[in-house]
Design a protein around this motif. Sequence first.
Motif, PDB file in Angstrom:
ATOM      1  N   PHE A   1       0.817  -1.213   0.000  1.00 43.93           N
ATOM      2  CA  PHE A   1       0.000   0.000   0.000  1.00 43.93           C
ATOM      3  C   PHE A   1       0.855   1.270   0.000  1.00 43.93           C
ATOM      4  O   PHE A   1       0.521   2.244  -0.684  1.00 43.93           O
TER       5      PHE A   1
ATOM      6  N   THR B   1       6.787  -7.039   9.599  1.00 46.97           N
ATOM      7  CA  THR B   1       5.933  -6.092  10.332  1.00 46.97           C
ATOM      8  C   THR B   1       5.005  -6.852  11.282  1.00 46.97           C
ATOM      9  O   THR B   1       4.852  -6.477  12.449  1.00 46.97           O
TER      10      THR B   1
ATOM     11  N   GLY C   1      -2.639  -7.792   2.412  1.00 42.27           N
ATOM     12  CA  GLY C   1      -1.261  -8.258   2.536  1.00 42.27           C
ATOM     13  C   GLY C   1      -0.835  -8.345   3.992  1.00 42.27           C
ATOM     14  O   GLY C   1      -0.500  -9.432   4.514  1.00 42.27           O
ATOM     15  N   VAL C   2      -0.876  -7.212   4.671  1.00 41.04           N
ATOM     16  CA  VAL C   2      -0.481  -7.147   6.074  1.00 41.04           C
ATOM     17  C   VAL C   2      -1.407  -8.012   6.943  1.00 41.04           C
ATOM     18  O   VAL C   2      -0.964  -8.732   7.839  1.00 41.04           O
TER      19      VAL C   2
ATOM     20  N   GLY D   1     -13.673  -6.841   4.082  1.00 40.72           N
ATOM     21  CA  GLY D   1     -14.739  -6.197   3.322  1.00 40.72           C
ATOM     22  C   GLY D   1     -15.313  -7.099   2.237  1.00 40.72           C
ATOM     23  O   GLY D   1     -14.738  -7.228   1.159  1.00 40.72           O
TER      24      GLY D   1
ATOM     25  N   LYS E   1     -13.655 -11.895   0.619  1.00 38.32           N
ATOM     26  CA  LYS E   1     -12.540 -11.695   1.549  1.00 38.32           C
ATOM     27  C   LYS E   1     -12.771 -12.425   2.872  1.00 38.32           C
ATOM     28  O   LYS E   1     -11.826 -12.890   3.504  1.00 38.32           O
TER      29      LYS E   1
ATOM     30  N   TYR F   1     -16.985  -6.511   7.900  1.00 37.03           N
ATOM     31  CA  TYR F   1     -17.232  -5.235   8.597  1.00 37.03           C
ATOM     32  C   TYR F   1     -17.817  -4.157   7.705  1.00 37.03           C
ATOM     33  O   TYR F   1     -18.089  -3.048   8.171  1.00 37.03           O
TER      34      TYR F   1
ATOM     35  N   VAL G   1      -1.045   0.236  12.941  1.00 39.44           N
ATOM     36  CA  VAL G   1      -0.220  -0.307  11.852  1.00 39.44           C
ATOM     37  C   VAL G   1      -0.290   0.568  10.601  1.00 39.44           C
ATOM     38  O   VAL G   1       0.690   0.723   9.881  1.00 39.44           O
TER      39      VAL G   1
ATOM     40  N   THR H   1      -5.195   2.774   5.935  1.00 47.46           N
ATOM     41  CA  THR H   1      -5.699   2.616   4.563  1.00 47.46           C
ATOM     42  C   THR H   1      -7.059   3.289   4.380  1.00 47.46           C
ATOM     43  O   THR H   1      -7.449   3.586   3.254  1.00 47.46           O
TER      44      THR H   1
ATOM     45  N   LEU I   1       3.542   1.191  15.742  1.00 49.69           N
ATOM     46  CA  LEU I   1       4.396   0.197  15.074  1.00 49.69           C
ATOM     47  C   LEU I   1       4.964   0.808  13.800  1.00 49.69           C
ATOM     48  O   LEU I   1       4.216   1.110  12.869  1.00 49.69           O
TER      49      LEU I   1
ATOM     50  N   TRP J   1       7.806  -0.584  11.695  1.00 54.26           N
ATOM     51  CA  TRP J   1       8.801  -1.652  11.569  1.00 54.26           C
ATOM     52  C   TRP J   1      10.095  -1.127  10.939  1.00 54.26           C
ATOM     53  O   TRP J   1      11.199  -1.479  11.374  1.00 54.26           O
TER      54      TRP J   1
ATOM     55  N   ALA K   1      -5.237  -0.019  -4.452  1.00 55.98           N
ATOM     56  CA  ALA K   1      -5.777   1.213  -3.871  1.00 55.98           C
ATOM     57  C   ALA K   1      -7.290   1.161  -3.738  1.00 55.98           C
ATOM     58  O   ALA K   1      -7.847   1.733  -2.799  1.00 55.98           O
TER      59      ALA K   1
ATOM     60  N   ARG L   1      -9.180  -1.431  -3.134  1.00 60.59           N
ATOM     61  CA  ARG L   1      -9.615  -2.508  -2.224  1.00 60.59           C
ATOM     62  C   ARG L   1      -9.986  -3.792  -2.922  1.00 60.59           C
ATOM     63  O   ARG L   1     -10.663  -4.618  -2.318  1.00 60.59           O
TER      64      ARG L   1
HETATM   65  N1  LIG Z   1       3.516   0.136  10.481  1.00 55.24           N
HETATM   66  C1  LIG Z   1       4.329  -0.474   9.655  1.00 55.24           C
HETATM   67  O1  LIG Z   1       5.506  -0.669   9.926  1.00 55.24           O
HETATM   68  C2  LIG Z   1       3.769  -0.953   8.335  1.00 55.24           C
HETATM   69  C3  LIG Z   1       4.491  -1.829   7.511  1.00 55.24           C
HETATM   70  C4  LIG Z   1       3.895  -2.279   6.331  1.00 55.24           C
HETATM   71  C5  LIG Z   1       2.621  -1.826   5.986  1.00 55.24           C
HETATM   72  N2  LIG Z   1       1.981  -0.934   6.802  1.00 55.24           N
HETATM   73  C6  LIG Z   1       0.636  -0.429   6.470  1.00 55.24           C
HETATM   74  O2  LIG Z   1      -0.291  -1.506   6.432  1.00 55.24           O
HETATM   75  C7  LIG Z   1      -1.396  -1.107   5.646  1.00 55.24           C
HETATM   76  C8  LIG Z   1      -1.802  -2.246   4.732  1.00 55.24           C
HETATM   77  O3  LIG Z   1      -0.819  -2.408   3.711  1.00 55.24           O
HETATM   78  P1  LIG Z   1      -0.942  -3.582   2.641  1.00 55.24           P
HETATM   79  O4  LIG Z   1       0.133  -3.325   1.635  1.00 55.24           O
HETATM   80  O5  LIG Z   1      -0.964  -4.899   3.314  1.00 55.24           O
HETATM   81  O6  LIG Z   1      -2.363  -3.292   1.969  1.00 55.24           O
HETATM   82  P2  LIG Z   1      -3.616  -4.290   1.941  1.00 55.24           P
HETATM   83  O7  LIG Z   1      -4.057  -4.545   3.347  1.00 55.24           O
HETATM   84  O8  LIG Z   1      -3.310  -5.450   1.059  1.00 55.24           O
HETATM   85  O9  LIG Z   1      -4.693  -3.402   1.188  1.00 55.24           O
HETATM   86  C9  LIG Z   1      -5.396  -2.425   1.857  1.00 55.24           C
HETATM   87  C10 LIG Z   1      -6.693  -2.980   2.501  1.00 55.24           C
HETATM   88  O10 LIG Z   1      -7.169  -2.011   3.415  1.00 55.24           O
HETATM   89  C11 LIG Z   1      -8.572  -2.134   3.512  1.00 55.24           C
HETATM   90  N3  LIG Z   1      -9.217  -0.822   3.414  1.00 55.24           N
HETATM   91  C12 LIG Z   1     -10.109  -0.336   4.295  1.00 55.24           C
HETATM   92  N4  LIG Z   1     -10.522   0.868   3.924  1.00 55.24           N
HETATM   93  C13 LIG Z   1      -9.891   1.168   2.761  1.00 55.24           C
HETATM   94  C14 LIG Z   1      -9.947   2.280   1.874  1.00 55.24           C
HETATM   95  N5  LIG Z   1     -10.714   3.354   2.135  1.00 55.24           N
HETATM   96  N6  LIG Z   1      -9.170   2.242   0.766  1.00 55.24           N
HETATM   97  C15 LIG Z   1      -8.377   1.203   0.501  1.00 55.24           C
HETATM   98  N7  LIG Z   1      -8.295   0.108   1.324  1.00 55.24           N
HETATM   99  C16 LIG Z   1      -9.058   0.096   2.440  1.00 55.24           C
HETATM  100  C17 LIG Z   1      -9.038  -3.035   2.357  1.00 55.24           C
HETATM  101  O11 LIG Z   1      -9.418  -4.285   2.903  1.00 55.24           O
HETATM  102  P3  LIG Z   1     -10.974  -4.540   3.241  1.00 55.24           P
HETATM  103  O12 LIG Z   1     -11.707  -4.394   1.931  1.00 55.24           O
HETATM  104  O13 LIG Z   1     -11.024  -5.886   3.799  1.00 55.24           O
HETATM  105  O14 LIG Z   1     -11.372  -3.461   4.201  1.00 55.24           O
HETATM  106  C18 LIG Z   1      -7.805  -3.171   1.487  1.00 55.24           C
HETATM  107  O15 LIG Z   1      -7.759  -4.396   0.827  1.00 55.24           O
HETATM  108  C19 LIG Z   1      -0.985   0.181   4.948  1.00 55.24           C
HETATM  109  O16 LIG Z   1      -1.573   1.281   5.622  1.00 55.24           O
HETATM  110  C20 LIG Z   1       0.506   0.224   5.119  1.00 55.24           C
HETATM  111  O17 LIG Z   1       1.004   1.537   5.110  1.00 55.24           O
HETATM  112  C21 LIG Z   1       2.526  -0.512   7.959  1.00 55.24           C
END
Ligand SMILES: NC(=O)c1ccc[n+]([C@@H]2O[C@H](COP(=O)([O-])OP(=O)(O)OC[C@H]3O[C@@H](n4cnc5c(N)ncnc54)[C@H](OP(=O)(O)O)[C@@H]3O)[C@@H](O)[C@H]2O)c1
Length: 318
Positions: A42, A120, A145-146, A166, A170, A185, A231, A234, A256, A258, A306, A308
């Motif tokens: 993301f 992470t 992914g996460v 969602g 899923k 949800y 975390v 999104t 968090l 990472w 992006a 979803r």
């Molecule tokens: N803190 C850290 O160290 C760290 C490290 C890596 C990633 N991250 C963060 O983890 C998050 C997820 O990353 P990812 O690459 O694994 O993505 P992802 O979860 O594969 O994709 C995003 C998911 O978020 C949900 N979502 C809910 N509201 C959304 C909206 N308005 N627009 C888009 N998606 C929405 C969707 O799932 P549903 O349809 O099921 O709601 C979507 O599939 C990101 O915010 C990323 O920055 C943080």
Amino acid sequence: MRAWRVHQLGNPSDVMSLDEVEQPTPADGQLLVRVRAAALNFPDVLMAQGVYQEKPPLPYTPGVELCGEVVGTGRRVIGSPSGGPGAFAEYALMDADNAWPVPDSLPDEKAAALYLTYQTGHVGLHRRAHLQPGEWLLVHAGAGGVGSAAIQLGKAAGARVIATAGGPRKVEVCRELGADHVVDYTAEDFVPVVKEVTGGRGADVVYDPVGGDVFDRSRRCIAFEGRLLVVGFTSGRIPEAPANHALVKNYSVVGLHWGLYRKMEPSLIATTHDALVALVEAGQVDPLVGAVRPLEEAPQALAQLADRSTVGKVVLLP
Ligand SMILES: NC(=O)c1ccc[n+]([C@@H]2O[C@H](COP(=O)([O-])OP(=O)(O)OC[C@H]3O[C@@H](n4cnc5c(N)ncnc54)[C@H](OP(=O)(O)O)[C@@H]3O)[C@@H](O)[C@H]2O)c1
């Protein structure tokens, strides 16, 4: 070589072009790798839009996670490109001390997905939240992914896992990943479900990559001495937690980041990698790759991430 480049900030599909560029030359301490697979994250979308904490100078090559073959030795490694993005290309540079070997049994696309999201998840659940066997873990966006990584890691740690996601497709993905209970949800409030499933206790650990209303609602179903892991966002909204609420319910909001451990405590990345490889070898971790696409389709794949419509990790093959 061919490399995607972001030339100005905006939605990836509007601002990326597949350019012919010079193959990079490794400096001391760097490796030149032929990219075998690059995984989407993301932050690739947010970075192109200019709203991520990391803002590389333009033009830059996106992509923060890859499986590559070291030129000269043929050794297969995973990790991030040197100094930030750069994975959506035929070749990339990696720091030699941040290039990790993977078991031969793991195909390229799964190997590419084993680094960022699993690191992470492991650091978040163990180091930051101290997840214990038998505890209730609530994972939001569990089919992403996460989220998919957190479900597998939570089960491997002996936790009982509730996932949210969602839509029905899923929800099914989360079940297949091993979640004990799953809530759509977008159709149902997860708060009463979590309370009911946990016998009124609430979730001991919440893994929240969504933020916004999902974070706000999570505070309503967190257990006594619970840990709410921040975390990501999104949903697009960075939420706030009133300090008095954390006080009266005796819970912690746990940040968090990472990537910061790569600077503050690099040895944690190494021990976490070893732990992840052991979990792969024990069959407790198996990265969910929802789609494998050619490098040329990076913009379309990022647009789907992006909006979803992806599950698990999406991986590009040069
Ligand atoms: N803190 C850290 O160290 C760290 C490290 C890596 C990633 N991250 C963060 O983890 C998050 C997820 O990353 P990812 O690459 O694994 O993505 P992802 O979860 O594969 O994709 C995003 C998911 O978020 C949900 N979502 C809910 N509201 C959304 C909206 N308005 N627009 C888009 N998606 C929405 C969707 O799932 P549903 O349809 O099921 O709601 C979507 O599939 C990101 O915010 C990323 O920055 C943080």
